[in-house]
Design a protein around this motif. Structure first.
Motif, PDB file in Angstrom:
ATOM      1  N   MET A  61      17.787  69.011  71.175  1.00 59.87           N
ATOM      2  CA  MET A  61      18.005  69.810  69.816  1.00 59.87           C
ATOM      3  C   MET A  61      18.499  71.032  70.333  1.00 59.87           C
ATOM      4  O   MET A  61      18.127  71.932  71.300  1.00 59.87           O
ATOM      5  N   GLY A  62      19.326  71.610  69.395  1.00 61.31           N
ATOM      6  CA  GLY A  62      19.914  72.757  69.724  1.00 61.31           C
ATOM      7  C   GLY A  62      20.322  73.534  68.528  1.00 61.31           C
ATOM      8  O   GLY A  62      20.422  73.257  67.288  1.00 61.31           O
ATOM      9  N   ALA A  63      20.822  74.936  68.533  1.00 62.11           N
ATOM     10  CA  ALA A  63      21.416  75.557  67.228  1.00 62.11           C
ATOM     11  C   ALA A  63      22.259  76.528  67.947  1.00 62.11           C
ATOM     12  O   ALA A  63      22.282  77.103  68.931  1.00 62.11           O
ATOM     13  N   GLU A  64      23.335  76.801  67.189  1.00 58.45           N
ATOM     14  CA  GLU A  64      24.404  77.798  67.359  1.00 58.45           C
ATOM     15  C   GLU A  64      23.730  79.206  67.398  1.00 58.45           C
ATOM     16  O   GLU A  64      22.897  79.544  66.053  1.00 58.45           O
ATOM     17  N   LEU A  65      23.870  80.061  68.186  1.00 53.91           N
ATOM     18  CA  LEU A  65      23.370  81.221  68.243  1.00 53.91           C
ATOM     19  C   LEU A  65      24.096  82.599  67.295  1.00 53.91           C
ATOM     20  O   LEU A  65      25.118  82.667  67.635  1.00 53.91           O
ATOM     21  N   PRO A  66      23.358  83.036  66.108  1.00 51.04           N
ATOM     22  CA  PRO A  66      24.458  84.320  65.504  1.00 51.04           C
ATOM     23  C   PRO A  66      24.314  85.382  66.411  1.00 51.04           C
ATOM     24  O   PRO A  66      23.751  85.517  67.265  1.00 51.04           O
ATOM     25  N   GLU A 110      25.406  65.424  68.718  1.00 51.04           N
ATOM     26  CA  GLU A 110      24.950  64.840  67.583  1.00 51.04           C
ATOM     27  C   GLU A 110      24.530  66.071  66.784  1.00 51.04           C
ATOM     28  O   GLU A 110      23.776  66.852  67.025  1.00 51.04           O
ATOM     29  N   LYS A 111      25.231  65.803  65.369  1.00 46.50           N
ATOM     30  CA  LYS A 111      25.022  67.136  64.421  1.00 46.50           C
ATOM     31  C   LYS A 111      24.304  66.593  63.007  1.00 46.50           C
ATOM     32  O   LYS A 111      25.126  65.463  62.584  1.00 46.50           O
ATOM     33  N   TYR A 112      23.567  66.779  62.474  1.00 46.00           N
ATOM     34  CA  TYR A 112      22.681  66.428  61.250  1.00 46.00           C
ATOM     35  C   TYR A 112      22.542  67.349  60.281  1.00 46.00           C
ATOM     36  O   TYR A 112      22.080  68.599  60.571  1.00 46.00           O
ATOM     37  N   TYR A 113      23.005  67.204  59.125  1.00 47.18           N
ATOM     38  CA  TYR A 113      22.827  68.077  58.118  1.00 47.18           C
ATOM     39  C   TYR A 113      22.465  67.307  56.745  1.00 47.18           C
ATOM     40  O   TYR A 113      23.211  66.446  56.475  1.00 47.18           O
ATOM     41  N   TRP A 114      21.656  67.827  55.769  1.00 52.73           N
ATOM     42  CA  TRP A 114      21.394  67.405  54.616  1.00 52.73           C
ATOM     43  C   TRP A 114      22.468  68.031  53.612  1.00 52.73           C
ATOM     44  O   TRP A 114      23.090  68.992  53.638  1.00 52.73           O
ATOM     45  N   ILE A 115      22.935  66.927  52.647  1.00 52.87           N
ATOM     46  CA  ILE A 115      23.938  67.319  51.683  1.00 52.87           C
ATOM     47  C   ILE A 115      23.464  68.033  50.403  1.00 52.87           C
ATOM     48  O   ILE A 115      23.921  69.110  50.032  1.00 52.87           O
ATOM     49  N   ASP A 116      22.086  67.892  50.241  1.00 47.42           N
ATOM     50  CA  ASP A 116      21.605  68.607  49.023  1.00 47.42           C
ATOM     51  C   ASP A 116      20.023  68.810  49.188  1.00 47.42           C
ATOM     52  O   ASP A 116      19.609  68.496  50.549  1.00 47.42           O
ATOM     53  N   ASP A 117      19.219  69.566  48.553  1.00 44.98           N
ATOM     54  CA  ASP A 117      17.970  69.957  48.499  1.00 44.98           C
ATOM     55  C   ASP A 117      16.872  68.783  48.499  1.00 44.98           C
ATOM     56  O   ASP A 117      15.863  68.980  48.758  1.00 44.98           O
ATOM     57  N   THR A 118      17.526  67.277  48.065  1.00 41.05           N
ATOM     58  CA  THR A 118      16.497  66.296  47.959  1.00 41.05           C
ATOM     59  C   THR A 118      16.212  65.800  49.527  1.00 41.05           C
ATOM     60  O   THR A 118      15.151  64.951  49.212  1.00 41.05           O
ATOM     61  N   HIS A 119      16.941  65.955  50.184  1.00 44.63           N
ATOM     62  CA  HIS A 119      16.566  65.519  51.653  1.00 44.63           C
ATOM     63  C   HIS A 119      16.376  63.984  51.780  1.00 44.63           C
ATOM     64  O   HIS A 119      15.795  63.524  52.380  1.00 44.63           O
ATOM     65  N   GLN A 120      17.524  63.452  50.955  1.00 48.95           N
ATOM     66  CA  GLN A 120      17.716  61.968  51.072  1.00 48.95           C
ATOM     67  C   GLN A 120      19.183  61.676  51.499  1.00 48.95           C
ATOM     68  O   GLN A 120      19.289  60.647  52.243  1.00 48.95           O
ATOM     69  N   ASP A 121      20.099  62.423  51.008  1.00 45.84           N
ATOM     70  CA  ASP A 121      21.631  62.251  51.523  1.00 45.84           C
ATOM     71  C   ASP A 121      21.859  63.360  52.672  1.00 45.84           C
ATOM     72  O   ASP A 121      21.668  64.199  52.398  1.00 45.84           O
ATOM     73  N   LEU A 158      23.071  76.336  77.014  1.00 44.30           N
ATOM     74  CA  LEU A 158      24.093  75.274  77.291  1.00 44.30           C
ATOM     75  C   LEU A 158      25.453  75.920  76.760  1.00 44.30           C
ATOM     76  O   LEU A 158      25.338  75.962  75.502  1.00 44.30           O
ATOM     77  N   HIS A 159      26.227  76.309  77.590  1.00 39.12           N
ATOM     78  CA  HIS A 159      27.549  76.535  77.077  1.00 39.12           C
ATOM     79  C   HIS A 159      28.376  75.346  77.158  1.00 39.12           C
ATOM     80  O   HIS A 159      28.665  74.804  78.021  1.00 39.12           O
ATOM     81  N   VAL A 160      29.208  75.185  75.975  1.00 36.16           N
ATOM     82  CA  VAL A 160      30.000  74.152  75.679  1.00 36.16           C
ATOM     83  C   VAL A 160      31.379  74.529  76.057  1.00 36.16           C
ATOM     84  O   VAL A 160      31.943  75.392  74.993  1.00 36.16           O
ATOM     85  N   PRO A 161      31.908  73.800  77.084  1.00 29.94           N
ATOM     86  CA  PRO A 161      33.511  74.277  77.260  1.00 29.94           C
ATOM     87  C   PRO A 161      34.481  73.791  76.191  1.00 29.94           C
ATOM     88  O   PRO A 161      34.393  73.063  75.390  1.00 29.94           O
ATOM     89  N   GLY A 162      35.631  74.751  75.804  1.00 26.48           N
ATOM     90  CA  GLY A 162      36.397  74.353  75.091  1.00 26.48           C
ATOM     91  C   GLY A 162      37.257  73.055  75.308  1.00 26.48           C
ATOM     92  O   GLY A 162      37.774  73.029  76.744  1.00 26.48           O
ATOM     93  N   GLN A 163      37.339  72.112  74.878  1.00 28.43           N
ATOM     94  CA  GLN A 163      37.883  70.754  75.218  1.00 28.43           C
ATOM     95  C   GLN A 163      38.192  69.882  73.729  1.00 28.43           C
ATOM     96  O   GLN A 163      37.657  70.316  72.710  1.00 28.43           O
ATOM     97  N   THR A 164      38.806  68.846  74.123  1.00 24.55           N
ATOM     98  CA  THR A 164      39.134  68.006  73.007  1.00 24.55           C
ATOM     99  C   THR A 164      37.910  67.009  72.675  1.00 24.55           C
ATOM    100  O   THR A 164      37.337  66.418  73.639  1.00 24.55           O
ATOM    101  N   TYR A 165      37.606  67.016  71.505  1.00 30.37           N
ATOM    102  CA  TYR A 165      36.413  65.844  70.790  1.00 30.37           C
ATOM    103  C   TYR A 165      36.794  65.086  70.085  1.00 30.37           C
ATOM    104  O   TYR A 165      37.685  65.631  68.931  1.00 30.37           O
ATOM    105  N   ALA A 166      36.317  63.957  69.983  1.00 27.71           N
ATOM    106  CA  ALA A 166      36.621  62.991  68.984  1.00 27.71           C
ATOM    107  C   ALA A 166      35.358  63.093  68.082  1.00 27.71           C
ATOM    108  O   ALA A 166      34.236  63.050  68.508  1.00 27.71           O
TER     109      ALA A 166
END
Length: 93
Positions: free
Chosen positions: A1-6, A70-81, A18-26
């Motif tokens: 689990m991780g998060a981008e640091l402001p 792997e990045k996960y995020y909710w589309i709205d506040d119902t936390h179903q989609d 974990l420093h993620v190098p600049g490279q090409t990602y699919a």
């Protein structure tokens, strides 16, 4: 689990950086509606399966060394989609 640091924030000592190098990602994404706890995770399993069984064999790309994300995020506040993204470091063959 991780998060981008402001900017301007410090990382507590108990965390690892974990420093993620600049490279090409699919990047692959999947939209998922979760109505039951039993359904959680089915979408991501299908994404991984299709990447290796369908996408890699049919393209001119290969996986290279680097972190898969792997990045996960909710589309709205119902936390179903939700949307799940899989990022895989690649290069052309």
């Amino acid at each position: 689990m991780g998060a981008e640091l402001p900017n301007g924030k410090q990382i507590p000592d108990e965390f690892t950086v974990l420093h993620v190098p600049g490279q090409t990602y699919a990047v692959f994404d999947s939209r998922e509606t979760v109505r039951d706890v039993v359904e959680i995770g089915l979408g991501i399993m299908n994404i991984w399966k299709r990447i290796y069984s369908e996408w890699f064999p049919s393209t001119n790309f290969e996986q290279v060394e680097g972190p898969c994300i792997e990045k996960y995020y909710w589309i709205d506040d119902t936390h179903q989609d939700s949307i799940c993204e899989v990022w895989i470091p690649v290069s052309k063959k």
